[in-house]
Design a protein around this motif. Structure first.
Motif, PDB file in Angstrom:
ATOM      1  N   SER A  51     -36.982  23.438 -35.958  1.00 52.53           N
ATOM      2  CA  SER A  51     -38.334  22.992 -35.569  1.00 52.53           C
ATOM      3  C   SER A  51     -39.110  22.511 -36.786  1.00 52.53           C
ATOM      4  CB  SER A  51     -39.104  24.125 -34.902  1.00 52.53           C
ATOM      5  OG  SER A  51     -38.513  24.473 -33.682  1.00 52.53           O
ATOM      6  N   ASP A  89     -43.382  27.648 -39.554  1.00 56.04           N
ATOM      7  CA  ASP A  89     -42.522  27.852 -38.386  1.00 56.04           C
ATOM      8  C   ASP A  89     -41.261  28.560 -38.860  1.00 56.04           C
ATOM      9  OD1 ASP A  89     -40.881  27.666 -36.076  1.00 56.04           O
ATOM     10  OD2 ASP A  89     -41.903  25.823 -35.476  1.00 56.04           O
ATOM     11  N   ASP A 132     -46.816  28.169 -36.076  1.00 55.22           N
ATOM     12  CA  ASP A 132     -46.004  28.575 -34.933  1.00 55.22           C
ATOM     13  C   ASP A 132     -46.603  29.870 -34.388  1.00 55.22           C
ATOM     14  OD1 ASP A 132     -43.898  28.803 -33.103  1.00 55.22           O
ATOM     15  OD2 ASP A 132     -42.620  29.844 -34.540  1.00 55.22           O
ATOM     16  N   LYS A 190     -44.045  22.798 -27.873  1.00 55.39           N
ATOM     17  CA  LYS A 190     -42.659  22.436 -28.169  1.00 55.39           C
ATOM     18  C   LYS A 190     -41.955  22.079 -26.873  1.00 55.39           C
ATOM     19  CE  LYS A 190     -42.024  25.501 -32.138  1.00 55.39           C
ATOM     20  NZ  LYS A 190     -41.264  26.663 -32.633  1.00 55.39           N
ATOM     21  N   PRO A 191     -41.060  21.131 -26.854  1.00 54.75           N
ATOM     22  CA  PRO A 191     -40.730  20.268 -27.983  1.00 54.75           C
ATOM     23  C   PRO A 191     -41.897  19.320 -28.287  1.00 54.75           C
ATOM     24  CG  PRO A 191     -39.562  19.544 -26.021  1.00 54.75           C
ATOM     25  CD  PRO A 191     -40.288  20.808 -25.663  1.00 54.75           C
ATOM     26  N   VAL A 192     -42.194  19.193 -29.564  1.00 56.96           N
ATOM     27  CA  VAL A 192     -43.340  18.402 -30.008  1.00 56.96           C
ATOM     28  C   VAL A 192     -43.045  16.921 -29.815  1.00 56.96           C
ATOM     29  CG1 VAL A 192     -44.729  17.777 -32.013  1.00 56.96           C
ATOM     30  CG2 VAL A 192     -44.043  20.154 -31.661  1.00 56.96           C
ATOM     31  N   SER A 248     -43.923  27.298 -27.792  1.00 57.42           N
ATOM     32  CA  SER A 248     -43.005  26.858 -26.741  1.00 57.42           C
ATOM     33  C   SER A 248     -43.393  27.482 -25.403  1.00 57.42           C
ATOM     34  CB  SER A 248     -41.563  27.216 -27.108  1.00 57.42           C
ATOM     35  OG  SER A 248     -41.462  28.575 -27.413  1.00 57.42           O
TER      36      SER A 248
END
Length: 119
Positions: free
Chosen positions: A13, A8, A51, A103-105, A82
């Motif tokens: 993140s 990522d 990501d 995201k958000p995870v 995201s």
């Protein structure tokens, strides 16, 4: 010890995911871009989180390259994104990703994927 790779380009993140994974008995490999992810994948992690949006290549592009290698044909690869656009989800599936983490995870979603793919 089982290895897990997270790639990522967003430092925060990456740190949040690392913190969420401290409860698991794993060796954590990290990468900040696609090229680093390809290099870290040489250590043969048993699970890879990519990501979707990274500066040098997308997570889908990294996945596509990994899937060309015999040693990563069956490695579970999870997209982290995201966005939830149909085109992005389609690109992830076509590249050979096994699942998507948004995201958000959430810790629960991450735990579910860890349990499912690292049985």
């Amino acid at each position: 010890m089982r290895k897990v790779l997270i790639a990522d380009d967003d430092f925060i993140s990456l740190e949040v995911l690392k913190a969420m994974l401290t409860n698991f008995d794993i060796e954590l490999l990290t990468a900040m871009n696609g090229q680093e992810a390809l290099e870290q994948a040489e250590q043969r992690p048993e699970l890879i989180f990519l990501d979707y949006e990274m500066p040098d290549m997308s997570g889908a592009e990294v996945c596509r390259q990994l899937r060309q290698s015999e040693k990563h044909k069956k490695t579970p690869i999870i997209a982290i994104t995201s966005h939830q656009s149909a085109s992005e989800m389609s690109a992830c599936r076509e590249a050979g990703m096994d699942a998507t983490l948004h995201k958000p995870v959430s810790p629960e979603a991450l735990s579910e994927l860890m349990s499912e793919y690292l049985q």
